[in-house]
Design a protein around this motif. Structure first.
Motif, PDB file in Angstrom:
ATOM      1  N   LEU A 192      39.328  -5.599 -13.747  1.00 33.04           N
ATOM      2  CA  LEU A 192      39.379  -4.747 -12.470  1.00 33.04           C
ATOM      3  C   LEU A 192      40.604  -4.437 -12.100  1.00 33.04           C
ATOM      4  O   LEU A 192      41.577  -4.940 -13.000  1.00 33.04           O
ATOM      5  CB  LEU A 192      38.830  -5.729 -11.289  1.00 33.04           C
ATOM      6  N   ASP A 193      40.865  -3.710 -11.247  1.00 33.01           N
ATOM      7  CA  ASP A 193      42.154  -3.108 -10.691  1.00 33.01           C
ATOM      8  C   ASP A 193      42.642  -4.128  -9.902  1.00 33.01           C
ATOM      9  O   ASP A 193      42.214  -5.300  -9.451  1.00 33.01           O
ATOM     10  CB  ASP A 193      42.511  -1.615 -10.258  1.00 33.01           C
ATOM     11  N   VAL A 198      43.282  -4.305  -6.704  1.00 31.52           N
ATOM     12  CA  VAL A 198      42.354  -4.258  -5.452  1.00 31.52           C
ATOM     13  C   VAL A 198      41.394  -5.360  -5.839  1.00 31.52           C
ATOM     14  O   VAL A 198      40.923  -6.303  -5.082  1.00 31.52           O
ATOM     15  CB  VAL A 198      42.003  -3.315  -4.903  1.00 31.52           C
ATOM     16  N   GLY A 199      40.594  -4.903  -6.960  1.00 33.28           N
ATOM     17  CA  GLY A 199      39.480  -5.561  -6.995  1.00 33.28           C
ATOM     18  C   GLY A 199      39.723  -7.321  -7.440  1.00 33.28           C
ATOM     19  O   GLY A 199      38.948  -8.098  -7.012  1.00 33.28           O
ATOM     20  N   VAL A 200      40.694  -7.175  -8.264  1.00 33.82           N
ATOM     21  CA  VAL A 200      41.073  -9.104  -8.573  1.00 33.82           C
ATOM     22  C   VAL A 200      41.224  -9.704  -7.382  1.00 33.82           C
ATOM     23  O   VAL A 200      40.965 -10.706  -7.100  1.00 33.82           O
ATOM     24  CB  VAL A 200      42.431  -8.924  -9.369  1.00 33.82           C
ATOM     25  N   VAL A 251      28.225 -12.129  -8.801  1.00 29.85           N
ATOM     26  CA  VAL A 251      27.458 -11.046  -8.305  1.00 29.85           C
ATOM     27  C   VAL A 251      28.301  -9.802  -8.231  1.00 29.85           C
ATOM     28  O   VAL A 251      27.907  -8.708  -8.796  1.00 29.85           O
ATOM     29  CB  VAL A 251      26.625 -11.458  -7.211  1.00 29.85           C
ATOM     30  N   VAL A 252      29.300  -9.900  -7.662  1.00 32.41           N
ATOM     31  CA  VAL A 252      30.149  -8.719  -7.608  1.00 32.41           C
ATOM     32  C   VAL A 252      30.817  -8.166  -9.127  1.00 32.41           C
ATOM     33  O   VAL A 252      30.910  -7.089  -9.014  1.00 32.41           O
ATOM     34  CB  VAL A 252      31.588  -9.065  -6.793  1.00 32.41           C
ATOM     35  N   CYS A 253      30.990  -9.267  -9.996  1.00 28.54           N
ATOM     36  CA  CYS A 253      31.449  -8.847 -11.137  1.00 28.54           C
ATOM     37  C   CYS A 253      30.328  -8.712 -12.088  1.00 28.54           C
ATOM     38  O   CYS A 253      30.516  -8.514 -13.290  1.00 28.54           O
ATOM     39  CB  CYS A 253      32.243 -10.087 -11.849  1.00 28.54           C
ATOM     40  N   ASN A 254      28.924  -8.381 -11.724  1.00 33.05           N
ATOM     41  CA  ASN A 254      27.943  -8.055 -12.304  1.00 33.05           C
ATOM     42  C   ASN A 254      27.503  -8.859 -13.523  1.00 33.05           C
ATOM     43  O   ASN A 254      27.399  -8.508 -14.690  1.00 33.05           O
ATOM     44  CB  ASN A 254      28.177  -6.593 -13.000  1.00 33.05           C
ATOM     45  N   GLU A 313      26.209  -2.286 -10.691  1.00 37.18           N
ATOM     46  CA  GLU A 313      27.247  -1.828 -11.200  1.00 37.18           C
ATOM     47  C   GLU A 313      28.511  -2.553 -10.694  1.00 37.18           C
ATOM     48  O   GLU A 313      28.464  -3.232  -9.602  1.00 37.18           O
ATOM     49  CB  GLU A 313      27.746  -0.535 -10.827  1.00 37.18           C
ATOM     50  N   ILE A 314      29.620  -2.735 -11.487  1.00 41.61           N
ATOM     51  CA  ILE A 314      30.754  -3.294 -10.830  1.00 41.61           C
ATOM     52  C   ILE A 314      31.241  -2.454  -9.659  1.00 41.61           C
ATOM     53  O   ILE A 314      31.481  -1.178 -10.011  1.00 41.61           O
ATOM     54  CB  ILE A 314      31.953  -3.643 -11.905  1.00 41.61           C
ATOM     55  N   PRO A 315      31.555  -2.864  -8.420  1.00 40.64           N
ATOM     56  CA  PRO A 315      31.854  -1.913  -7.430  1.00 40.64           C
ATOM     57  C   PRO A 315      33.098  -0.871  -7.982  1.00 40.64           C
ATOM     58  O   PRO A 315      34.067  -1.390  -8.325  1.00 40.64           O
ATOM     59  CB  PRO A 315      32.538  -2.753  -6.308  1.00 40.64           C
ATOM     60  N   THR A 316      32.811   0.324  -7.767  1.00 39.40           N
ATOM     61  CA  THR A 316      34.041   1.396  -8.315  1.00 39.40           C
ATOM     62  C   THR A 316      35.132   1.104  -7.461  1.00 39.40           C
ATOM     63  O   THR A 316      36.141   1.331  -7.885  1.00 39.40           O
ATOM     64  CB  THR A 316      33.437   2.891  -7.555  1.00 39.40           C
ATOM     65  N   ALA A 317      35.334   0.737  -6.129  1.00 36.93           N
ATOM     66  CA  ALA A 317      36.593   0.485  -5.510  1.00 36.93           C
ATOM     67  C   ALA A 317      37.441  -0.840  -5.903  1.00 36.93           C
ATOM     68  O   ALA A 317      38.394  -0.820  -5.783  1.00 36.93           O
ATOM     69  CB  ALA A 317      35.961   0.116  -4.169  1.00 36.93           C
ATOM     70  N   PHE A 318      36.762  -1.413  -6.894  1.00 31.96           N
ATOM     71  CA  PHE A 318      37.280  -2.605  -7.582  1.00 31.96           C
ATOM     72  C   PHE A 318      37.969  -2.333  -8.908  1.00 31.96           C
ATOM     73  O   PHE A 318      38.626  -3.026  -9.496  1.00 31.96           O
ATOM     74  CB  PHE A 318      36.375  -3.979  -7.626  1.00 31.96           C
TER      75      PHE A 318
END
Lengths: 212, 212, 212
Positions: free
Chosen positions: A36-37, A39-41, A146-149, C150-155
């Motif tokens: 993740l970038d 923000v995602g982290v 869940v967010v990390c798929n 999907e892993i959220p694009t925003a992240f």
């Protein structure tokens, strides 16, 4: 007496801070692993640290959320995210994961105890209270996965985790119903949960899987 | 008259229990298919059985949750999870899936009706009420699939499911606005929803897909 | 003066409608890409358009939801879903995506401003208010991606998105605390958020990734 209470409160706060940091770190590392970038982290770190307690407060209709009353915890996790991104490298991950196992296990017990406690204060049935404890302790990690798929680790790695909080929750309920003092129920719940978790990791206990 | 009401209530309760069991079983089997451990299978069973109604109560700000008022349903699903893990084998899955299609269709209608009913009691607009019915009926399965890291079946298997609840919900709203008695609206909503679902499965109706 | 307010309100409404449509379209296209059926495409469109604001209202305990007060927005998105399924083809996607970048960026700013505003009205701390703005602007897209597996694009797409709303939110908080008029804070928040987003897209800024 006051002195005991003061030290008790301080100890509780220390465990809570250490556990929140441990949960946030597990989210940060999962986010980094998934590439993740920045923000995602950060978001995954926040979700893991505050997700379980927020879901508990939502379900129990408690406002303000605990992180609104203790906004310094939000700042702390934000600082932790920035520091981790600056200084934590992938080669540190295995070490960090080992290091956070203990605060994580203590936190699982503490968060379960707070969930059970709040539900009992609202005079909810015992089973509901134990489930609230479980949700508080476990759903931060579930949301992270869940967010990390990923399928949540707590549900498929066959190492007892939620089960420890489940048992610890019943200990809390039992002591509460025997009118034991609050600190005793808290300590017993944390000790049983973290102790079971430690035993499970040490003896390599496996949860039963589906028999095919 | 009282006798009719009594039998009506009893029938409603039976449908609700059968539907909750059917929803829980679909979660348990999905968890088993994904090779979750014992904890994961139970959690997915609970999420599927209670997720839709809980989301409805959260959105409508209704407390206590229905599973707090009927805590015996929690115990029932817990017992069902344990029994399923002891006795249900993978070779039984196809048969079980066929067997739960009917309670599942009835439950979809019943849960949709309860969602619509609660929203209408709060004097929400008709479309919102129908959406609440849809959420109550469908989101247990959606949460099951999200946690199991699948795209929700209800959204991509092209077999009408949510659409049946949508139509049934409008039937309920229509009868409510014509001041029809409550039991009639309930029966009509369940009959239309389950009937449409049965027709769809029998005639193998397909939802339109995106045209490329 | 009244005239200015009227035009301000009208402009705000236009931006809100355009942004909601842009969010819904991004959900619809994601659903179509994932080959969902008609129901799935609609649900993902709704989730994307209303998910962020609903989560904000849930967390802030605000009822009725904004889409209950403005039920015509629900009808609008429903109509948009039907129209999109009738007329939008995959070959139009790239063009549509380009076309919705601007309403999306404006909407991100506007939604962030409404989130911050509501939280400040409830006298929540500044950081919490900014996070509420972020959640309002970003979590519709997060829910869309989670449901689509999907892993959220925003992240993870490394293009600044949530960060723009974060900065814009602080601008709103700063102006609020300086007792600036409400419309100024709103315009500044939208301008800063959308401006940063536009700059980021134009100059192809990249968020820092984890350093390995």
């Amino acid at each position: 007496m006051h002195n005991v209470q003061f030290w008790g409160e301080t100890l509780r706060l220390l465990v809570e801070l250490a556990a929140t940091a441990a949960f946030a770190l597990s989210g940060i590392m999962e986010g980094a692993r998934k590439r993740l970038d920045a923000v995602g982290v950060c978001v995954v770190g926040f979700l893991t640290a505050f997700g379980g307690g927020t879901l508990r407060d939502l379900l129990l209709d408690q406002r303000p959320f605990f992180w609104v009353r203790h906004v310094e915890m939000l700042w702390g996790v934000l600082a932790l995210c920035v520091l981790a991104m600056l200084f934590l490298r992938v080669r540190h991950f295995a070490l960090t994961e080992k290091a956070i196992q203990w605060p994580d296990a203590l936190g699982l017990g503490l968060f379960a105890a707070t969930g059970v406690h709040q539900a009992l204060l609202l005079e909810l049935p015992a089973l509901v209270a134990v489930l609230m404890g479980l949700i508080t302790g476990v759903f931060g990690g579930v949301l992270r996965d869940v967010v990390c798929n990923e399928i949540p680790t707590a549900f498929h790695d066959h190492r007892p985790y939620a089960v420890c909080a489940f048992v610890g929750g019943w200990v809390y309920v039992g002591l509460w119903q025997m009118d034991a003092p609050g600190w005793l129920a808290l300590v017993a719940c944390v000790a049983v949960t973290a102790g079971l978790r430690a035993l499970a990791l040490w003896r390599n206990w496996q949860l039963p899987a589906w028999r095919h």
